[in-house]
Write a protein that holds these residues in place. Sequence first.
Motif, short mmCIF file in Angstrom:
data_model
loop_
_atom_site.label_atom_id
_atom_site.label_comp_id
_atom_site.label_asym_id
_atom_site.label_seq_id
_atom_site.Cartn_x
_atom_site.Cartn_y
_atom_site.Cartn_z
N LEU A 34 -3.84 2.37 -3.20
CA LEU A 34 -3.47 1.80 -4.50
C LEU A 34 -2.60 2.80 -5.26
O LEU A 34 -2.99 3.32 -6.30
N MET A 35 -1.44 3.05 -4.69
CA MET A 35 -0.56 4.09 -5.22
C MET A 35 0.86 3.77 -4.82
O MET A 35 1.10 3.15 -3.78
N SER A 61 0.85 -1.19 0.00
CA SER A 61 0.00 0.00 0.00
C SER A 61 0.88 1.24 0.00
O SER A 61 2.03 1.19 0.44
N MET A 62 0.31 2.34 -0.44
CA MET A 62 1.04 3.61 -0.48
C MET A 62 1.61 3.97 0.87
O MET A 62 0.93 3.93 1.89
N ASP A 63 2.90 4.31 0.86
CA ASP A 63 3.54 4.87 2.04
C ASP A 63 4.30 6.10 1.57
O ASP A 63 5.26 5.99 0.80
N PRO A 64 3.85 7.28 2.00
CA PRO A 64 4.49 8.51 1.51
C PRO A 64 5.97 8.59 1.85
O PRO A 64 6.70 9.36 1.24
N GLU A 65 6.42 7.78 2.79
CA GLU A 65 7.84 7.79 3.17
C GLU A 65 8.67 6.80 2.36
O GLU A 65 9.89 6.74 2.52
N ARG A 66 8.03 5.99 1.54
CA ARG A 66 8.76 4.93 0.83
C ARG A 66 8.85 5.26 -0.67
O ARG A 66 7.85 5.64 -1.28
N ILE A 67 10.03 5.08 -1.24
CA ILE A 67 10.19 5.19 -2.69
C ILE A 67 10.12 3.77 -3.25
O ILE A 67 10.90 2.91 -2.87
#
Length: 451
Positions: A440-441, A344-350
């Motif tokens: 879903l990003m 799932s989307m994690d804004p801290e993960r690239i």
Amino acid sequence: VEEVPFTTPLAIPPLAPSRVEPDGTRVFELTAQEGSMPFVDGAETRTWGFNGDYLGPTLRAERGERVAVEVTNELGEATSVHWHGMHLPPEMDGGPHQMVEPGETWRPTWEIDQPAATLWYHPHPHGETERHVYQGLAGLFLLDDPEAAPDLPSQYGVDDIPVIVQDKQFDDAGQLTLEENQSEPGVLGQTVMVNGTVGPFLGVSTERVRLRLLNGSTARTYSFGFDDGRRFQLVGTDGGLLPAPHETTDVRLSPGERAEIVVAVTPGEQVTLRSSEPDLGRVASSAAFGGEDTFDVLELRADTMLAPSPPVPDVLADVPRIKESEAGVTRDFTLAVRQINGRSMDPERIDEVVHEGQTEIWEVRSIDSLPHNFHIHDVQFQVLDIGGEPPPPELMGWKDTVYLEPQRDYRLIMRFEDFTDADSPYMFHCHLLRHEDEGLMGQFVVVGEGE
Ligand code: C2O
């Protein structure tokens, strides 16, 4: 979907005024604000808009221009503005890492360097995109290229018409709600509006009219055509004009996708833009996702005397095919439920690191029984093939969002150019906004060659 009589003239979003600074930068102003609209009888629906009550003005700029947008947030909560389809540096992209706090102004600036196209803008706050767009924050961003402008209807609001289609659900008090009767991918509203007008008609004064269709809905996929089945010319898709017009009777648009069509009318006639049962592919229950819905969208009323329009040219744009042999990298993306490749989307993960100058193939597949599509920031891509077959004519142009029929492989090819920043990601995601909000990003960065 409720059928409503077509008794209200279609609202045309105004062209945004701009000023040109001494260094040549064209500057627009957008203010996100609260408002209200008389969508349903007897109620004032609370809405959000840019520079007005609902939606925003149409921004318009030319290839080669430097633009800046002063985005001011007068809402009670933070939001962002993303330039969907635009090739620009990641810090200007307006995703969840470029939030604008209440009372603040954010001023992204960049140079337009991509083909003429119908792009759009909308908020992109982490986990809140559906609600912000649904309240009314969205608008078109039209790009022109004076050096590659085929003779198409181009008088804004006369024969070149923005058509932002959205479906809405109202509660008993006439307020927009995302809660009632929701289907799994989000609201499938019973009220369909165009540019914020419920029951719209458009007076047509020319032999041909160009409609710039944007699916600005959160979950619904449309299949646009006309009530008499007449043929029209599809001339453009998300990122620009097609190489040649494609004559057809219908065009499917999932959330976020655009299509430019040119339709001919005869003096005095009425013809209605309609959405008919979109083919969603092998989803579990097509009916539950709007796959069995047919409804009218916009009535065209032709004058008894029509000004002549040029025929649609046979050649529209130079769209060189990117060759598979140019690609140095292939990546796989599998969509299921609220995850891409199991995350799932994690804004801290690239999630992906891309090298500048590379051509890549992104192989995307939904293994879900739900409808999904796929949108990539920063680039316009080409569809290389679908399930090993060449793409249909409507997918032969530049795209930034593509509907994914379940259980089929979509090979997309694209080039990452110009902008690098190892610390500032772009997004890729499903553009069904609830799916996007619920994870879903993913995120990618573009880095320089040696990095
Ligand atoms: Cu139109 Cu990432 O969005």
